[in-house]
Design an enzyme around this catalytic site. Structure first.
Site, short mmCIF file in Angstrom:
data_model
loop_
_atom_site.label_atom_id
_atom_site.label_comp_id
_atom_site.label_asym_id
_atom_site.label_seq_id
_atom_site.Cartn_x
_atom_site.Cartn_y
_atom_site.Cartn_z
N SER A 160 68.94 -7.77 65.93
CA SER A 160 68.49 -6.42 65.59
C SER A 160 66.98 -6.38 65.36
CB SER A 160 69.22 -5.89 64.35
OG SER A 160 69.08 -6.79 63.26
N VAL B 93 69.06 -9.68 57.92
CA VAL B 93 69.29 -8.23 58.01
C VAL B 93 70.41 -7.99 59.00
CG1 VAL B 93 68.24 -5.98 58.44
CG2 VAL B 93 66.83 -7.86 57.59
N ASP C 56 72.08 -10.89 64.77
CA ASP C 56 72.54 -10.02 65.87
C ASP C 56 71.39 -9.51 66.73
OD1 ASP C 56 71.31 -8.31 64.10
OD2 ASP C 56 72.88 -6.77 64.16
N ASN D 225 57.91 -7.58 58.80
CA ASN D 225 58.00 -7.92 60.23
C ASN D 225 56.77 -7.52 61.04
OD1 ASN D 225 60.56 -9.00 59.91
ND2 ASN D 225 61.58 -7.05 60.30
N ARG E 286 60.59 -18.14 62.18
CA ARG E 286 60.49 -17.02 61.23
C ARG E 286 61.28 -15.82 61.74
NH1 ARG E 286 55.57 -13.20 60.22
NH2 ARG E 286 56.03 -12.35 58.15
N HIS F 251 57.83 -23.85 56.48
CA HIS F 251 56.42 -23.53 56.23
C HIS F 251 55.50 -24.71 56.53
CE1 HIS F 251 57.31 -19.92 53.34
NE2 HIS F 251 57.65 -19.68 54.59
N HIS G 166 64.20 -13.80 59.76
CA HIS G 166 64.12 -12.37 59.49
C HIS G 166 65.26 -11.61 60.16
CE1 HIS G 166 59.75 -11.89 57.92
NE2 HIS G 166 60.25 -13.07 57.58
#
Length: 328
Positions: A75, A69, A73, A95, A61, A193, A65
């Protein structure tokens, strides 16, 4: 195990795709600069995931995530505020239930001791997630490396780019399309999932407030399943502590049961149920259910390789963070 014709085609496609991105990432990127890097990640994952198998799902997950975004990288690993004072992706609602940050930090510390300033947090995250899934008996996929770490992390961007569990099929396709992913990728990646868990607030609108007016149950949700969720799991729709398995009875096993539940109208999220609302997406789900497990494994590996190429920083772009939670 003998590989069928379909499996051969998938493997050839995977090899071809890796070849296309070799200018950005490549297999064995650290072979000279840190020869033991991938072995260190693998050994740590095998040792600790064997004792805590439920951590595999949060790591997958986290990759998802992160990549949605600003690309893959790392982030998502940056701490709660940046030097500019902005709140980072960790603070964003999607998050706030992420787990596994300490796991990644521990691996990074080992790599810094072995090869200071060489292996990026972005590569650590991707290798660790793959090795965690393999440790619990899930699919293996190649992880080309050479990613660099970003220095920007913005909570608003996470909120705007990570699809919420209330998404319908059209909305999901929009979110995935922005990242260069298609309907098939959506169906396959949702299969993660099969080892996932959730908490009541992520889906109780389907049980108590589907009309948006304080009442009503989602008619697309199997009534027996809904009754069980209300009585045994989420009598309090705001309960954020109770763990709810997304693949009841099989949530520690990477298998096809998640897709079987979708066809029985027992997908937990609206975004799960949405996969059966389109003719083509439902056909993909049905094909997976009726096919051998190795087909799903092959497809999942292909989709992961594709997703983890999104917006990567390579070469002189970005940096290699010394600590994954902070920019250098």
């Amino acid at each position: 195990m003998k590989m069928g014709y379909f499996g051969v085609l998938i493997l050839l496609g995977l090899v071809g795709f890796i070849g296309l991105v070799e200018g950005q990432l490549k297999m064995g990127y650290y072979a000279q600069s840190c020869p033991k890097a991938e072995e260190i990640v693998q050994q740590f994952a095998h040792k600790h995931i064997s004792n805590a198998p439920t951590l595999a799902a949060p790591l997958i997950r986290m990759v998802f995530h992160d990549c949605f975004v600003r690309g893959c990288d790392a982030s998502v690993l940056l701490n709660f505020t940046t030097a500019s004072g902005n709140q980072t992706e960790k603070v964003a609602v999607p998050n706030q239930t992420l787990r596994g940050f300490g796991f990644i930090d521990s691996i990074k510390s080992l790599l810094e001791a072995e090869c200071p300033g060489v292996v990026s947090c972005a590569d650590v995250l991707n290798l660790a997630a793959r090795d965690a899934v393999v440790t619990i008996g899930g699919p293996y996929w190649e992880v080309p490396t050479g990613r660099r770490d970003g220095s920007i992390s913005n909570a608003t961007e996470a909120l705007n780019n990570i699809p919420p569990p209330t998404s319908n099929l059209s909305s999901l396709l929009t979110f995935f399309g922005r990242q260069g992913l298609d309907l098939k990728d959506l169906v396959i990646l949702s299969g993660a999932h099969t080892i996932g868990i959730s908490h009541c607030p992520s889906f109780t609108n389907r049980l108590y407030n589907f009309t948006g007016q304080g009442f009503g149950q989602d008619p697309s949700l199997d009534s027996e399943y809904a009754t069980n969720l209300k009585a045994r799991k989420c009598p309090n729709p705001k309960d954020n502590t109770t763990i709810v398995e997304m693949d009841p009875g099989s949530f520690r096993t990477f298998d096809l049961d998640y897709y079987k539940l979708l066809l029985k109208r027992r997908g937990l999220f609206q975004s799960d149920a949405a996969l059966t609302t389109g003719v083509t997406s439902k056909a993909f789900v049905t094909g997976l259910v009726n096919g051998p497990l190795e087909n799903f494994f092959d497809e999942f590996g292909r989709a992961m390789v594709k997703m983890t190429q999104i917006g990567v920083l390579t070469g002189s772009a970005g940096e290699v963070r010394k600590h994954c939670a902070f920019v250098n």
